[in-house]
Design a protein around this motif. Structure first.
Motif, PDB file in Angstrom:
ATOM      1  N   THR A  47    -146.220 -25.830  61.705  1.00 43.28           N
ATOM      2  CA  THR A  47    -147.217 -26.445  60.831  1.00 43.28           C
ATOM      3  C   THR A  47    -147.089 -25.860  59.435  1.00 43.28           C
ATOM      4  O   THR A  47    -146.902 -24.646  59.290  1.00 43.28           O
ATOM      5  CB  THR A  47    -148.643 -26.167  61.347  1.00 43.28           C
ATOM      6  OG1 THR A  47    -148.757 -26.636  62.696  1.00 43.28           O
ATOM      7  CG2 THR A  47    -149.690 -26.879  60.492  1.00 43.28           C
ATOM      8  N   ASN A  73    -144.738 -33.872  48.442  1.00 40.92           N
ATOM      9  CA  ASN A  73    -145.356 -32.926  49.361  1.00 40.92           C
ATOM     10  C   ASN A  73    -145.133 -33.390  50.798  1.00 40.92           C
ATOM     11  O   ASN A  73    -145.551 -34.483  51.175  1.00 40.92           O
ATOM     12  CB  ASN A  73    -146.864 -32.818  49.078  1.00 40.92           C
ATOM     13  CG  ASN A  73    -147.540 -31.796  49.983  1.00 40.92           C
ATOM     14  OD1 ASN A  73    -148.026 -32.126  51.048  1.00 40.92           O
ATOM     15  ND2 ASN A  73    -147.553 -30.546  49.544  1.00 40.92           N
ATOM     16  N   THR A 131    -145.874 -32.680  54.664  1.00 43.17           N
ATOM     17  CA  THR A 131    -146.719 -31.980  55.623  1.00 43.17           C
ATOM     18  C   THR A 131    -146.031 -32.000  56.983  1.00 43.17           C
ATOM     19  O   THR A 131    -145.681 -33.074  57.498  1.00 43.17           O
ATOM     20  CB  THR A 131    -148.103 -32.639  55.733  1.00 43.17           C
ATOM     21  OG1 THR A 131    -148.742 -32.590  54.454  1.00 43.17           O
ATOM     22  CG2 THR A 131    -148.969 -31.927  56.753  1.00 43.17           C
ATOM     23  N   ASN A 141    -146.589 -26.870  54.809  1.00 48.30           N
ATOM     24  CA  ASN A 141    -146.251 -27.813  53.741  1.00 48.30           C
ATOM     25  C   ASN A 141    -145.016 -27.336  52.990  1.00 48.30           C
ATOM     26  O   ASN A 141    -144.801 -26.130  52.812  1.00 48.30           O
ATOM     27  CB  ASN A 141    -147.417 -27.967  52.765  1.00 48.30           C
ATOM     28  CG  ASN A 141    -148.595 -28.707  53.372  1.00 48.30           C
ATOM     29  OD1 ASN A 141    -149.369 -28.141  54.128  1.00 48.30           O
ATOM     30  ND2 ASN A 141    -148.717 -29.983  53.048  1.00 48.30           N
ATOM     31  N   ARG A 142    -144.223 -28.291  52.558  1.00 44.19           N
ATOM     32  CA  ARG A 142    -143.071 -28.013  51.710  1.00 44.19           C
ATOM     33  C   ARG A 142    -143.104 -29.018  50.557  1.00 44.19           C
ATOM     34  O   ARG A 142    -143.521 -30.173  50.735  1.00 44.19           O
ATOM     35  CB  ARG A 142    -141.751 -28.181  52.476  1.00 44.19           C
ATOM     36  CG  ARG A 142    -141.578 -27.210  53.648  1.00 44.19           C
ATOM     37  CD  ARG A 142    -141.196 -25.829  53.143  1.00 44.19           C
ATOM     38  NE  ARG A 142    -140.846 -24.935  54.231  1.00 44.19           N
ATOM     39  CZ  ARG A 142    -141.704 -24.158  54.868  1.00 44.19           C
ATOM     40  NH1 ARG A 142    -142.988 -24.196  54.534  1.00 44.19           N
ATOM     41  NH2 ARG A 142    -141.308 -23.356  55.845  1.00 44.19           N
ATOM     42  N   THR A 143    -142.681 -28.588  49.382  1.00 45.86           N
ATOM     43  CA  THR A 143    -142.590 -29.488  48.236  1.00 45.86           C
ATOM     44  C   THR A 143    -141.142 -29.599  47.816  1.00 45.86           C
ATOM     45  O   THR A 143    -140.457 -28.586  47.618  1.00 45.86           O
ATOM     46  CB  THR A 143    -143.446 -28.992  47.060  1.00 45.86           C
ATOM     47  OG1 THR A 143    -144.810 -28.896  47.478  1.00 45.86           O
ATOM     48  CG2 THR A 143    -143.354 -29.962  45.883  1.00 45.86           C
ATOM     49  N   ALA A 161    -146.579 -38.019  48.879  1.00 47.78           N
ATOM     50  CA  ALA A 161    -146.776 -37.222  50.078  1.00 47.78           C
ATOM     51  C   ALA A 161    -146.268 -37.981  51.296  1.00 47.78           C
ATOM     52  O   ALA A 161    -146.233 -39.221  51.312  1.00 47.78           O
ATOM     53  CB  ALA A 161    -148.251 -36.872  50.273  1.00 47.78           C
ATOM     54  N   LEU A 172    -145.398 -37.247  55.917  1.00 48.06           N
ATOM     55  CA  LEU A 172    -145.635 -36.370  57.066  1.00 48.06           C
ATOM     56  C   LEU A 172    -144.444 -36.424  58.010  1.00 48.06           C
ATOM     57  O   LEU A 172    -143.878 -37.500  58.252  1.00 48.06           O
ATOM     58  CB  LEU A 172    -146.914 -36.798  57.792  1.00 48.06           C
ATOM     59  CG  LEU A 172    -147.433 -35.897  58.914  1.00 48.06           C
ATOM     60  CD1 LEU A 172    -148.965 -35.903  58.948  1.00 48.06           C
ATOM     61  CD2 LEU A 172    -146.896 -36.313  60.287  1.00 48.06           C
ATOM     62  N   TYR A 185    -153.144 -32.396  52.519  1.00 45.78           N
ATOM     63  CA  TYR A 185    -152.285 -33.568  52.535  1.00 45.78           C
ATOM     64  C   TYR A 185    -152.485 -34.313  51.236  1.00 45.78           C
ATOM     65  O   TYR A 185    -153.602 -34.646  50.860  1.00 45.78           O
ATOM     66  CB  TYR A 185    -152.607 -34.488  53.722  1.00 45.78           C
ATOM     67  CG  TYR A 185    -151.698 -35.708  53.788  1.00 45.78           C
ATOM     68  CD1 TYR A 185    -150.395 -35.596  54.266  1.00 45.78           C
ATOM     69  CD2 TYR A 185    -152.129 -36.946  53.326  1.00 45.78           C
ATOM     70  CE1 TYR A 185    -149.564 -36.693  54.314  1.00 45.78           C
ATOM     71  CE2 TYR A 185    -151.304 -38.052  53.363  1.00 45.78           C
ATOM     72  CZ  TYR A 185    -150.018 -37.914  53.859  1.00 45.78           C
ATOM     73  OH  TYR A 185    -149.180 -39.006  53.883  1.00 45.78           O
TER      74      TYR A 185
END
Length: 487
Positions: free
Chosen positions: A449, A458, A460, A451-453, A440, A442, A203
């Motif tokens: 589950t 970022n 989560t 992560n993507r950018t 970042a 969420l 994270y």
């Protein structure tokens, strides 16, 4: 009429002996010993046994969250630690046999019952303290007059506002709020800790300790059981009560607060209007309201609506969350706000259970997530909504740092896996993060589950059940730190 002459002293002493069986047996009733301790007990008990500081402990919380049971667990722990059972008193103030007696009158009766010469070193538990008029004043006198005696009292959350608005207990009381069960506690009480494991996730570019699961399906099943039945220990552990939530929770929790506690505390005359108003809010938990809309839908005047919201919040039945814009600025005039139940199972008690596929699931999941955060001390949570072209943008949860006057983080609560594959569709969230220079954020999912950018942001993705569980874990840690600072 002098009611004190109607009930003989001997009968009151008999009642005290009945309430305190450990005076003879040396242990708390087996019924309470068999009940699982709440995770909050380890935070509460150090305040009970702290005797160097001359302060009473006030255990507050909504009805049926386990305050009385926690007091009995504390009594048993004191006995285990070699405190004389005859120096531990438990008195249920709500019993009519103590009518028109002050706290000191009852205390001296207990002293007489066990033939003590002094109250030094005694631990005195007063349950349901809100039933005694001006209890704060009575308690303060006892704390001052008996400095070698420890006093622990419990009271409903309706009593909490009186305590907070009164200066009579300043410097004499330590408050301990016991909320409804968190999802973390629910899993613990049901003995389902095998469903979660500790690991780390990335994270904001860092490894963060986090609990996850190897069986999302099983955990989601429990999560929805928690949404429907999980706020109260007795309900969680009894299928019989779950089969008749309306009778148990509504009559024993909601109705007693709405029809008895709040009217007696605030002089509310139209209790049915208050009852209907709460039912309306409960059905629409997680929705945005305005005073104008509430007035149109309910037919209640704006000023009365404001008071009802204040009373319901003081009773720990609802939480009002205020709005900010996309730059995290508060609006000068409060026109819109969201209302959440402090415990999603209240909605089930009033209406009916929900399933994972129901249209209400999104709002109930959002309510559950908010209810986990409500257990934290001094968090200023908002939601963001603003004009975005012809439509409106919205972000579900934003934490504001009141010292720096800026947002710290934001979370988008979804009961969907769609955005895990299509994060570019999170237009409002992407806009808000860009406006506030977040790197970042969420987003909750059903069971995905990862992560993507996107545009250097970022994102989560975490299952909602796992996120709710982790908030409960972090809350206990935070409360433990607060406890260490207070003692």
């Amino acid at each position: 009429m002098n009611f004190n002459n109607i009930i003989p002293t001997s009968k009151r002493i008999e009642r005290l002996q009945y309430e305190n069986p450990w005076w003879l047996s040396g242990q708390v009733q087996q019924t309470y010993m068999d009940m699982s301790k709440r995770l909050y007990f380890d935070l509460f008990y150090p305040f009970v046994k702290e005797t160097e500081i001359k302060r009473a402990v006030v255990l507050m919380g909504p009805r049926r969250v386990g305050k009385t049971v926690m007091m009995f667990h504390a009594i048993q722990e004191l006995i285990i630690e070699k405190v004389s059972p005859q120096k531990i008193f438990f008195i249920g103030i709500d019993n009519p046999i103590y009518m028109q007696l002050g706290l000191e009158d009852i205390l001296l009766l207990a002293k007489e019952a066990v033939h003590l010469d002094s109250l030094e070193g005694c631990f005195v538990f007063f349950d349901e303290i809100q039933y005694l008029k001006d209890w704060e004043r009575h308690l303060k006198v006892l704390v001052d007059f008996y400095p070698k005696t420890k006093f622990i009292v419990s009271g409903s959350a309706a009593a909490a506002l009186r305590l907070q608005s009164s200066e009579s207990g300043a410097g004499r009381f330590t408050d301990f709020m016991l909320p409804p069960l968190t999802f973390h506690e629910y899993i613990h009480l049901k003995g389902l800790n095998h469903l979660v494991q500790s690991k780390s996730i990335i994270y904001n570019g860092k490894d963060v300790p986090f609990f996850t699961t190897h069986d999302n399906k099983a955990l989601n099943k429990e999560f929805f059981h928690y949404l429907n039945y999980g706020g109260y220990p007795e309900v969680v552990l009894s299928e019989k009560i779950q089969s008749d939530m309306g009778r148990y929770v509504k009559s024993d929790i909601v109705d007693k607060v709405l029809l008895r506690d709040l009217p007696s505390l605030y002089g509310i005359k139209d209790v049915q209007e208050l009852n209907s108003f709460f039912s309306y809010l409960a059905y629409n938990t997680g929705n945005e309201f305005s005073y104008e809309k509430l007035g149109r839908d309910s037919g209640i005047q704006k000023e009365i609506i404001k008071k009802y919201l204040e009373y319901l919040e003081a009773a720990f039945l609802i939480k009002v969350i205020h709005k900010i814009d996309d730059n995290a600025k508060k609006f000068k005039r409060i026109t819109n706000f969201k209302v959440y139940l402090t415990n999603p199972s209240l909605r089930t008690a009033l209406f009916s259970p929900i399933q994972e596929i129901d249209t209400e699931s999104g709002n109930m999941v959002e309510t559950a997530i908010f209810s986990q955060w409500m257990h934290r001390e001094n968090l200023d949570l908002k939601y963001a909504r603003w004009k975005m072209g012809r439509s409106e943008g919205e972000v579900d949860i934003v934490l504001i740092d009141n010292k720096l006057f800026r947002p710290q983080w934001c979370v988008e609560v979804k009961w969907s896996n769609r955005y895990f594959d299509k994060p570019q569709e999170l237009n409002s969230l992407l806009h808000f993060c860009n406006q506030n220079n977040f790197k970042a954020t969420l987003v909750t999912t059903i069971d995905q589950t990862g992560n993507r950018t996107l545009d250097n942001l970022n994102i989560t993705f975490v299952p909602a059940a796992i996120y709710a569980y982790n908030i409960g874990v972090v809350t206990l840690i935070q409360k433990s730190n607060w406890m260490n600072e207070s003692l």
